[in-house]
Write a protein that holds these residues in place. Sequence first.
Motif, short mmCIF file in Angstrom:
data_model
loop_
_atom_site.label_atom_id
_atom_site.label_comp_id
_atom_site.label_asym_id
_atom_site.label_seq_id
_atom_site.Cartn_x
_atom_site.Cartn_y
_atom_site.Cartn_z
N MET A 38 0.83 -1.20 0.00
CA MET A 38 0.00 0.00 0.00
C MET A 38 0.87 1.26 0.00
SD MET A 38 -3.10 -0.90 -0.25
CE MET A 38 -3.96 0.63 0.18
N PRO A 39 0.42 2.32 -0.64
CA PRO A 39 1.18 3.56 -0.64
C PRO A 39 1.30 4.15 0.76
CG PRO A 39 -0.53 3.58 -2.34
CD PRO A 39 -0.81 2.41 -1.46
N ASP A 40 2.38 4.88 1.01
CA ASP A 40 2.57 5.61 2.26
C ASP A 40 1.84 6.94 2.13
OD1 ASP A 40 3.40 7.06 4.43
OD2 ASP A 40 5.54 6.72 4.13
N PRO A 41 0.80 7.20 2.92
CA PRO A 41 0.06 8.46 2.79
C PRO A 41 0.96 9.69 2.91
CG PRO A 41 -1.14 6.93 4.17
CD PRO A 41 0.20 6.31 3.93
N TYR A 42 2.00 9.60 3.73
CA TYR A 42 2.93 10.73 3.89
C TYR A 42 3.60 11.06 2.56
CZ TYR A 42 7.33 13.09 5.11
OH TYR A 42 8.41 13.96 5.17
N ARG A 43 4.07 10.05 1.86
CA ARG A 43 4.74 10.28 0.59
C ARG A 43 3.76 10.75 -0.49
NH1 ARG A 43 9.91 7.80 0.47
NH2 ARG A 43 9.80 7.40 -1.77
N PHE A 66 13.82 15.62 0.43
CA PHE A 66 12.91 15.75 1.57
C PHE A 66 12.75 14.43 2.30
CE2 PHE A 66 11.77 20.04 0.69
CZ PHE A 66 10.97 20.49 1.72
N THR A 67 12.48 13.36 1.57
CA THR A 67 12.20 12.08 2.22
C THR A 67 13.46 11.43 2.77
OG1 THR A 67 12.22 11.05 0.01
CG2 THR A 67 10.07 11.60 0.97
N SER A 68 14.63 11.80 2.24
CA SER A 68 15.87 11.32 2.84
C SER A 68 16.13 12.03 4.16
CB SER A 68 17.05 11.54 1.88
OG SER A 68 16.90 10.78 0.71
N ARG A 69 15.84 13.31 4.18
CA ARG A 69 16.10 14.11 5.38
C ARG A 69 15.00 13.95 6.41
NH1 ARG A 69 18.24 20.38 5.12
NH2 ARG A 69 18.83 20.53 7.33
N TRP A 70 13.76 13.85 5.95
CA TRP A 70 12.60 13.72 6.85
C TRP A 70 11.74 12.56 6.35
CZ3 TRP A 70 13.23 18.95 4.76
CH2 TRP A 70 14.04 19.76 5.58
N PRO A 71 12.04 11.34 6.72
CA PRO A 71 11.37 10.16 6.14
C PRO A 71 9.94 9.92 6.62
CG PRO A 71 12.99 9.49 7.78
CD PRO A 71 13.16 10.97 7.61
N THR A 72 9.52 10.60 7.68
CA THR A 72 8.16 10.42 8.19
C THR A 72 7.53 11.77 8.46
OG1 THR A 72 8.82 10.39 10.54
CG2 THR A 72 8.88 8.28 9.33
N VAL A 73 6.24 11.77 8.62
CA VAL A 73 5.56 13.03 8.91
C VAL A 73 5.98 13.57 10.27
CG1 VAL A 73 3.49 11.98 9.95
CG2 VAL A 73 3.31 14.20 8.80
N GLN A 74 6.33 12.69 11.20
CA GLN A 74 6.78 13.14 12.52
C GLN A 74 8.12 13.84 12.44
OE1 GLN A 74 5.60 10.08 11.84
NE2 GLN A 74 4.38 9.23 13.52
N THR A 75 9.05 13.31 11.64
CA THR A 75 10.35 13.97 11.53
C THR A 75 10.22 15.31 10.82
OG1 THR A 75 10.82 12.68 9.53
CG2 THR A 75 11.69 11.85 11.62
N LEU A 76 9.33 15.41 9.84
CA LEU A 76 9.11 16.69 9.18
C LEU A 76 8.48 17.69 10.16
CD1 LEU A 76 9.18 18.43 6.64
CD2 LEU A 76 6.93 17.50 6.03
#
Length: 351
Positions: A38-43, A66-76
């Motif tokens: 399933m797709p990752d809703p964050y991505r 962006f996803t390398s630096r902040w891989p999850t919505v929490q890290t962003l």
Amino acid sequence: MRDSLQQGLSGSLLDWYDRHAREMPWRIGPADRVAGVMPDPYRVWLSEVMLQQTTVAAVRDYFTRFTSRWPTVQTLAAAPDDQVMGEWAGLGYYARARNLLKCARAVTDEHDGTFPDTYEALLKLPGIGPYTAAAISAIAFDRPETVLDGNVERVMARFYDIHDPLPGSKPLLKDKAAALTPDTRPGDYAQAVMDLGATICTPKSPACGICPVREPCQARAAGTQPDLPRKTPKKPKPTRYGHVYIAQNNNGALLLERRPDKGLLGGMLGWPGSDWSDTPDDSPPFEADWQMLTGEVRHTFTHFHLILRIWTAPLPAESAPEGLIVLEKHAFRPGDLPTVMRKAHNLWRDR
């Protein structure tokens, strides 16, 4: 009639998509999806925000960074504003970056880091409008929402031979797209229509001979497909003018300002300067022997062109003028500036 048309169209498009789906770093391909991935809703959310008024080619590298630096919505959500705005620099429409942070923090704080899975709930999040809510709901959660971007508008205008010009015809085009959206694999179907518009039903010289839905296409039958969709002519963009002032002290520290949260480049660092208008105020931020550089900065925003003149002077040793920031040399990164301010810096640096 409608059900048979819907089934025939969606079936043909999905068969075509299974063979020809574009590969994108944020997309789960049809084979993986069938296998249960399933797709990752964050991505999905991040890509949709980045893709607003921007091309896929321009977004790929930004998305990867962006996803390398902040891989999850929490890290962003936990990231400093300046770092996120700096990574965004060059994508334009900086209100999207501000809303990106607001939305990430709302998902983290109010939804325990999990994106809601319905159109209605997604629409309540900061920075998510009807299109983005529909795209996330369909692509990430496989709900039968109608996703209407420029590619889908073009496909619908040609499929139904609709000559009413955009943007006034958007409601009609959305109704037509909604009538064709299937309950089976709606997420893949939404991406299939977008891919069709991007690769076959293109703005110029559509490749009708290899289109999987060419037979029922009304514009192809009428020979009007090259002329659709029609668009209301845009008004010419006006040109505005402005001044920016770059001052540096003996230690290499620079004088900057943080722009107001609302408006163009809201919340971002930039050079002190004038308003942007036909006759901008040329009052500098402090009294000094300001020298105007040869050359000028030209930049285009959505609604106007901008021409900036650059002035420079030594920055006094005393404290910064009220409301401005003295940024030490080691803390200054040109990449943190929005594009127009980085152009001004490059002109100053090279002169």
